[in-house]
Design a protein around this motif. Structure first.
Motif, PDB file in Angstrom:
ATOM      1  N   ARG A 161       0.523  -1.123   0.108  1.00 26.49           N
ATOM      2  CA  ARG A 161      -0.318  -0.014   0.469  1.00 26.49           C
ATOM      3  C   ARG A 161       0.575   0.935   0.217  1.00 26.49           C
ATOM      4  O   ARG A 161       0.651   1.947  -0.603  1.00 26.49           O
ATOM      5  N   PRO A 202       9.001   9.301  -2.994  1.00 29.82           N
ATOM      6  CA  PRO A 202       9.572   8.659  -3.685  1.00 29.82           C
ATOM      7  C   PRO A 202      10.462   9.512  -4.278  1.00 29.82           C
ATOM      8  O   PRO A 202      11.468   8.098  -5.632  1.00 29.82           O
ATOM      9  N   VAL A 203      11.390  10.601  -3.828  1.00 33.14           N
ATOM     10  CA  VAL A 203      12.770  10.391  -4.521  1.00 33.14           C
ATOM     11  C   VAL A 203      13.944  10.374  -3.929  1.00 33.14           C
ATOM     12  O   VAL A 203      14.623   9.215  -3.966  1.00 33.14           O
ATOM     13  N   GLU A 204      13.907  10.241  -2.293  1.00 34.76           N
ATOM     14  CA  GLU A 204      14.990   9.445  -1.738  1.00 34.76           C
ATOM     15  C   GLU A 204      14.777   7.854  -0.504  1.00 34.76           C
ATOM     16  O   GLU A 204      15.502   6.837  -0.308  1.00 34.76           O
ATOM     17  N   ASP A 239       2.000   1.903  -3.290  1.00 30.44           N
ATOM     18  CA  ASP A 239       0.921   2.254  -3.861  1.00 30.44           C
ATOM     19  C   ASP A 239       0.791   3.488  -4.391  1.00 30.44           C
ATOM     20  O   ASP A 239       0.190   4.550  -5.500  1.00 30.44           O
ATOM     21  N   MET A 240       1.157   3.978  -2.994  1.00 35.50           N
ATOM     22  CA  MET A 240       0.736   5.845  -3.194  1.00 35.50           C
ATOM     23  C   MET A 240       1.720   6.616  -2.103  1.00 35.50           C
ATOM     24  O   MET A 240       1.581   7.475  -2.860  1.00 35.50           O
ATOM     25  N   ARG A 241       3.256   6.156  -3.498  1.00 36.25           N
ATOM     26  CA  ARG A 241       3.813   6.375  -3.587  1.00 36.25           C
ATOM     27  C   ARG A 241       4.892   7.363  -2.610  1.00 36.25           C
ATOM     28  O   ARG A 241       5.282   8.976  -2.752  1.00 36.25           O
TER      29      ARG A 241
END
Lengths: 171, 77
Positions: free
Chosen positions: A146, A154-156, A149-151
């Motif tokens: 989950r 996302p960067v690091e 899915d919610m990202r």
């Protein structure tokens, strides 16, 4: 005191209260207690203490002190050292010497940390109840899915470690 | 006491010497820490963000999230 003692040689009758009082009065001063007098200390920040280390000199030391009043070149090396030891207890080198105390301290600390560890083990085995069901593997897998899915991050963070095309963790 | 005289120890400017040593040390340690942080943490982070947003398509990302079913107000198609 001395006056009354002298009179005791003549006879006890001769000792009168007034003489005793006079003897005591001439002394007059209360004997200074040791802790109220200036004291000697071996301290790094006090290089010259208020009093010498040795308070009551022996006859030999008194003679040496008399010799000290004359020319110092007449003193031998041993006499100079003796004069130093009269004045000071420990030299700076002796005062600042290290010890092996740290080993004891470290050993004690580690020992008690070990005892604490054993106690924690006992606690986990016999005291604590079961952990919440949200720590089970199935739950954690669903939870992580989950989050991806919610990202989340996302960067690091976690989503940056997942390969969304291949549907697997990045190598 | 040994017959040979010990060399005369440093008598003056002891604090000055200590201060000089510690001032240099403090300067280099702090600059070093700052440099380490900049090149170990700050620069990689800036690069990571630049990389992420270089080819970022928010709409595509949104559709992927919607398909996974994490939104309440945007149901999967």
């Amino acid at each position: 005191m001395l006056a009354s003692r002298a009179f005791s040689l003549i006879g006890k009758r001769a000792i009168s209260t007034s003489i005793c009082m006079r003897g005591h009065g001439q002394a007059g001063v209360v004997k200074a207690e040791d802790f109220s007098l200036p004291a000697y200390t071996d301290r790094r920040d006090v290089p010259l203490p208020e009093v010498a280390f040795v308070r009551d000199l022996s006859a030999q030391q008194k003679a040496l002190k008399e010799k000290e009043k004359a020319s110092w070149t007449a003193l031998s090396v041993d006499e100079k050292v003796e004069l130093y030891r009269i004045k000071f207890n420990e030299s700076y080198a002796e005062m600042n010497r290290g010890s092996n105390e740290w080993k004891t301290v470290l050993g004690g600390v580690l020992f008690f940390l070990g005892v604490t560890g054993l106690f924690l083990v006992w606690q986990k085995m016999y005291m604590y109840g079961p952990i919440p069901h949200t720590f089970s593997d199935e739950w954690l897998a669903t939870q992580t899915k989950r989050m991806l899915d919610m990202r989340i991050n996302p960067v690091e963070g976690i989503s940056s470690q997942w390969d969304f095309e291949k549907n697997e963790w990045k190598k | 006491m040994s017959s040979a005289l010990l060399p005369k120890p440093q008598m003056r400017r002891l604090l000055a010497r200590r201060m000089k040593f510690h001032l240099f040390g403090a300067f280099f340690v702090s600059v070093g820490c700052a440099a380490l942080y900049k090149f170990g943490v700050a620069e990689p982070r800036k690069r990571a963000y630049a990389e992420f947003y270089k080819n970022y398509d928010p709409m595509k990302d949104f559709e992927a999230m919607r398909a996974a079913g994490v939104f309440e107000s945007a149901q999967p198609k």
